[in-house]
Design an enzyme around this catalytic site. Structure first.
Site, PDB file in Angstrom:
ATOM      1  N   ARG A 236      -6.009   1.072  11.716  1.00 45.04           N
ATOM      2  CA  ARG A 236      -6.747   1.994  11.452  1.00 45.04           C
ATOM      3  C   ARG A 236      -4.821   3.111  11.854  1.00 45.04           C
ATOM      4  O   ARG A 236      -4.867   2.166  13.112  1.00 45.04           O
ATOM      5  CB  ARG A 236      -7.336   3.098  12.350  1.00 45.04           C
ATOM      6  N   GLU A 265      -4.658  11.050   6.970  1.00 41.95           N
ATOM      7  CA  GLU A 265      -4.754  10.563   5.185  1.00 41.95           C
ATOM      8  C   GLU A 265      -5.147  11.726   3.933  1.00 41.95           C
ATOM      9  O   GLU A 265      -6.559  12.303   4.823  1.00 41.95           O
ATOM     10  CB  GLU A 265      -5.438   8.914   5.400  1.00 41.95           C
ATOM     11  N   HIS A 284      -2.670   3.092   2.296  1.00 40.79           N
ATOM     12  CA  HIS A 284      -4.127   2.893   2.219  1.00 40.79           C
ATOM     13  C   HIS A 284      -4.749   1.887   2.027  1.00 40.79           C
ATOM     14  O   HIS A 284      -6.681   2.242   0.364  1.00 40.79           O
ATOM     15  CB  HIS A 284      -5.515   3.521   3.159  1.00 40.79           C
TER      16      HIS A 284
END
Length: 317
Positions: A236, A265, A284
């Site tokens: 993360r 994000e 991601h």
């Protein structure tokens, strides 16, 4: 009553075809929503008609304000068994059931190693040069005999450690709760936090985001690292102090970073991490694999059918 079911957060528009949604046809109508507004008011308007919403991980924030604005919502289904973007307490108080899914355990470790190998051998620059008519651009690095540091030796960290052992790397690890016995079970040496950062040639982050882990990789920890070391984060974004990382990279105090996670994000278009030459960044992708999506959406369907039959399967609240 026919349920109205929304599938949102489908950035790649693959949810419709990656699994068979026909088992749901007997109880409801599925709508695949492909617009992604950021503000609560627009989300409220767009999702107001649905009793069931399927979300993909933490792409959309379901805070108390949004949940209160969706009076018809009865079931929220998420990929994975953790979702920090859902206010579970608010959902419970509003009578909204939240259920999760299992995860395909190999996707994130494989992506982690793709990043480590690509950065070490400078594959992006070499492949780009070849595509543009060039040839060899420089010397790649090596992994055999180097030290791999694992920050967080959970299920993903253990798999990353096992890959490192196959590559002939010495593997060390640290986290707040890690014991020498647990580390030894997978052939890893427990060290202190400072020793982890000082000794690692490649340091890979695999902690769950919590108040204890937020900002754990700070300026001090980055200062302990070797000038040629590689920092890898597929866990993360907020675990790493982003400003401190950017400063270390800009000043040449760190060899590079391979990053799949950020805060926020999606990463803003003008963000420095998009442009620093020693950064290999991906959007991601750690959980974005065919097998993982099949598991996520397949088990969302299972959760939905079980809930409709009066049973909460894989409940999160």
């Amino acid at each position: 009553m026919t349920l109205k079911i929304a599938v949102i957060d489908d950035w790649q528009q693959v949810a419709r075809d990656v699994v068979d949604w026909s088992p749901v046809q007997g109880i409801g109508e599925v709508t695949f929503v492909h617009d992604y507004p950021a503000d609560t008011a627009t989300l409220s308007q767009r999702l107001a008609g649905f009793e069931v919403i399927c979300v993909m991980r933490e792409r959309t924030r379901f805070d108390a304000a949004l949940l209160r604005s969706l009076p018809r919502l009865k079931l929220l289904l998420t990929g994975g068994m953790r979702n920090a973007a859902i206010d579970l307490a608010a959902a419970s108080s509003l009578g909204i059931q939240v259920c999760g899914t299992d995860s395909y355990k190999h996707a994130a470790p494989e992506l982690t190693w793709a990043l480590i190998m690509a950065h070490t051998r400078n594959l992006l620059a070499e492949a780009t040069s070849l595509r543009n008519g060039g040839w060899q651009q420089g010397l790649g690095g090596d992994l055999h005999g180097k030290t791999l540091g694992i920050l967080g030796l959970g299920s993903i960290g253990q798999r990353v450690a096992q890959f490192g052992q196959v590559f002939g790397m010495r593997v060390i690890a640290w986290s707040q709760n890690l014991t020498p016995e647990r580390a030894a079970e997978v052939g890893v040496t427990l060290v202190s936090k400072q020793q982890l950062f000082e000794q690692a040639d490649v340091l890979s982050v695999h902690l769950v985001l919590s108040e204890r882990s937020r900002g754990l990789v700070d300026a001090q920890a980055l200062g302990w690292m070797k000038p040629a070391a590689l920092l890898v984060n597929t866990a993360r974004g907020p675990i790493v102090d982003e400003a401190a990382l950017i400063a270390a990279l800009q000043q040449g105090r760190l060899g590079g970073a391979a990053l799949d996670v950020f805060d926020p994000e999606p990463l803003p278009a003008d963000h420095p991490l998009r442009h620093l030459p020693t950064v290999l960044a991906t959007p991601h992708l750690g959980y974005v694999s065919r097998n993982n999506y099949r598991q996520f959406y397949g088990q969302m369907i299972e959760d939905l059918l079980a809930w409709h039959a009066g049973q909460a399967l894989r409940p999160l609240n």
